[in-house]
Design an enzyme around this catalytic site. Structure first.
Site, PDB file in Angstrom:
ATOM      1  N   ASP A  78       0.843  -1.205   0.000  1.00 39.34           N
ATOM      2  CA  ASP A  78       0.000   0.000   0.000  1.00 39.34           C
ATOM      3  C   ASP A  78       0.875   1.251   0.000  1.00 39.34           C
ATOM      4  O   ASP A  78       1.025   1.923   1.014  1.00 39.34           O
ATOM      5  CB  ASP A  78      -0.918  -0.034   1.230  1.00 39.34           C
ATOM      6  CG  ASP A  78      -1.914   1.111   1.237  1.00 39.34           C
ATOM      7  OD1 ASP A  78      -2.164   1.702   0.169  1.00 39.34           O
ATOM      8  OD2 ASP A  78      -2.444   1.414   2.321  1.00 39.34           O
ATOM      9  N   THR A 142      -9.920   9.301   2.967  1.00 40.55           N
ATOM     10  CA  THR A 142     -10.995   9.533   3.945  1.00 40.55           C
ATOM     11  C   THR A 142     -10.594  10.565   4.995  1.00 40.55           C
ATOM     12  O   THR A 142     -11.429  11.008   5.774  1.00 40.55           O
ATOM     13  CB  THR A 142     -11.405   8.213   4.628  1.00 40.55           C
ATOM     14  OG1 THR A 142     -10.226   7.531   5.020  1.00 40.55           O
ATOM     15  CG2 THR A 142     -12.219   7.341   3.721  1.00 40.55           C
ATOM     16  N   ARG A 233      -5.696  -2.210  13.867  1.00 37.47           N
ATOM     17  CA  ARG A 233      -5.654  -2.263  15.336  1.00 37.47           C
ATOM     18  C   ARG A 233      -6.535  -3.316  15.987  1.00 37.47           C
ATOM     19  O   ARG A 233      -6.108  -3.916  16.980  1.00 37.47           O
ATOM     20  CB  ARG A 233      -5.925  -0.861  15.903  1.00 37.47           C
ATOM     21  CG  ARG A 233      -4.738   0.054  15.706  1.00 37.47           C
ATOM     22  CD  ARG A 233      -5.094   1.512  15.808  1.00 37.47           C
ATOM     23  NE  ARG A 233      -5.849   1.952  14.636  1.00 37.47           N
ATOM     24  CZ  ARG A 233      -6.222   3.211  14.413  1.00 37.47           C
ATOM     25  NH1 ARG A 233      -5.908   4.147  15.284  1.00 37.47           N
ATOM     26  NH2 ARG A 233      -6.895   3.528  13.325  1.00 37.47           N
TER      27      ARG A 233
HETATM   28  O1  C5P Z   1      -6.102   0.172  12.597  1.00 38.30           O
HETATM   29  P1  C5P Z   1      -7.117   0.312  11.503  1.00 38.30           P
HETATM   30  O2  C5P Z   1      -8.017  -0.905  11.341  1.00 38.30           O
HETATM   31  O3  C5P Z   1      -7.902   1.598  11.603  1.00 38.30           O
HETATM   32  O4  C5P Z   1      -6.228   0.373  10.179  1.00 38.30           O
HETATM   33  C1  C5P Z   1      -6.767   0.613   8.910  1.00 38.30           C
HETATM   34  C2  C5P Z   1      -5.691   0.564   7.865  1.00 38.30           C
HETATM   35  O5  C5P Z   1      -6.256   0.978   6.643  1.00 38.30           O
HETATM   36  C3  C5P Z   1      -4.500   1.496   8.112  1.00 38.30           C
HETATM   37  O6  C5P Z   1      -3.343   0.887   7.538  1.00 38.30           O
HETATM   38  C4  C5P Z   1      -4.867   2.745   7.363  1.00 38.30           C
HETATM   39  O7  C5P Z   1      -3.746   3.467   6.943  1.00 38.30           O
HETATM   40  C5  C5P Z   1      -5.610   2.158   6.167  1.00 38.30           C
HETATM   41  N1  C5P Z   1      -6.548   3.071   5.536  1.00 38.30           N
HETATM   42  C6  C5P Z   1      -7.606   3.679   6.199  1.00 38.30           C
HETATM   43  N2  C5P Z   1      -8.455   4.523   5.537  1.00 38.30           N
HETATM   44  C7  C5P Z   1      -8.270   4.744   4.230  1.00 38.30           C
HETATM   45  C8  C5P Z   1      -7.235   4.134   3.542  1.00 38.30           C
HETATM   46  C9  C5P Z   1      -6.382   3.280   4.232  1.00 38.30           C
HETATM   47  O8  C5P Z   1      -7.792   3.464   7.399  1.00 38.30           O
HETATM   48  N3  C5P Z   1      -9.112   5.522   3.593  1.00 38.30           N
END
Ligand code: C5P
Length: 257
Positions: A78, A142, A233
């Protein structure tokens, strides 16, 4: 009707079609390569793929991908490429040589950039005799709100901007998109049904929202039409990451709403 706006002009060679076994992609957003590898080894039988983002890749480098591929993990790189078509095409070819199964580019890089990325993925994989990775388009981050996207001169209606970029991505030949869980339903109506939707922002009833504002449960997101769930997380920060992943998988497979 889903898919009616587009006619696929060629048969894609899918390395990842429907994630029939396990739609969970664990985001390895941890600070050291040792912790990332330890997590990946433990979680390997319990999840579908591992997401390596900018922080881990910048600190640990391509070796992190090689190690995870070495013990059989699928890798989602990513790095959200956004550059001129020639540069993105070369970066995508390098990712193919690293043997990743999914990677991201910014759809705001435009039609030519997206076409170059997809064509490069197909060509590089073809010359190696492997399946092309899924090149996923990122629409509007987002983290951006109306004020911040207006400030950079983009259409202030975020939903319409997401849809516009999603349609352009499909027309440019991309086979997947990253989207927020709350965009899944609208995008499913708009893009071909073969197009894979990958969504972060997933939370279970018993996990905290952290900084995610718009979330769905794993089952809700899949029910809305997502193919893959990016979960960070709730798994890696759990006391027992394997048990957390198993619990999420069970919730997806259960008949309860
Ligand atoms: O910890 P969590 O479940 O919130 O992590 C979500 C993952 O998805 C992280 O790596 C974050 O950078 C990624 N992400 C996100 N929202 C987006 C694009 C990517 O949370 N719009």
């Amino acid at each position: 009707m889903a898919g009616s706006r587009f006619r696929m002009t060629r048969q894609w060679c899918w390395c990842i079609t429907r994630p029939v076994n396990n739609p969970i992609i664990v985001a390895l957003d941890v600070s050291t390569p040792e912790r990332a590898l330890d997590l990946a080894r433990k979680l390997l039988p319990h999840v579908g793929a591992f997401k390596i983002g900018s922080e881990l890749f910048t600190s640990a480098g391509p070796e992190m991908v090689r190690q995870i591929r070495g013990f059989g993990g699928m890798v989602f790189l990513d790095l959200k490429f956004h550059d001129i078509p020639n540069t993105v095409a070369k970066a995508v070819a390098a990712a193919v040589r690293l043997d990743v199964q999914m990677l991201t580019i910014h759809t705001s890089g435009g039609r030519e950039m997206m076409k170059a990325a997809e064509e490069s993925a197909q060509a590089a994989a073809g010359s190696l005799g492997t399946a092309a990775p899924l090149v996923l388009g990122v629409t509007v981050l987002t983290s951006l709100d109306v004020a911040s996207i207006s400030e950079v001169g983009m259409q202030a209606d975020i939903g319409r901007q997401v849809e516009r970029l999603a349609v352009l991505a499909a027309e440019s030949g991309l086979r997947g998109l990253v989207c927020s869980p709350l965009e899944v339903v609208a995008l499913r109506r708009l893009v071909p049904e073969e197009l894979q939707l990958v969504t972060p922002g997933i939370r279970t009833a018993d996990s905290r929202n952290d900084d995610q504002k718009r979330t769905l449960s794993p089952k809700e997101a899949l029910g809305a039409g997502a193919n893959w769930l990016v979960i960070g997380r709730p798994i890696y920060a759990a006391e027992n990451p394997v048990a957390a992943a198993e619990q999420i998988l069970k919730s997806i497979q259960s008949n309860e709403p």
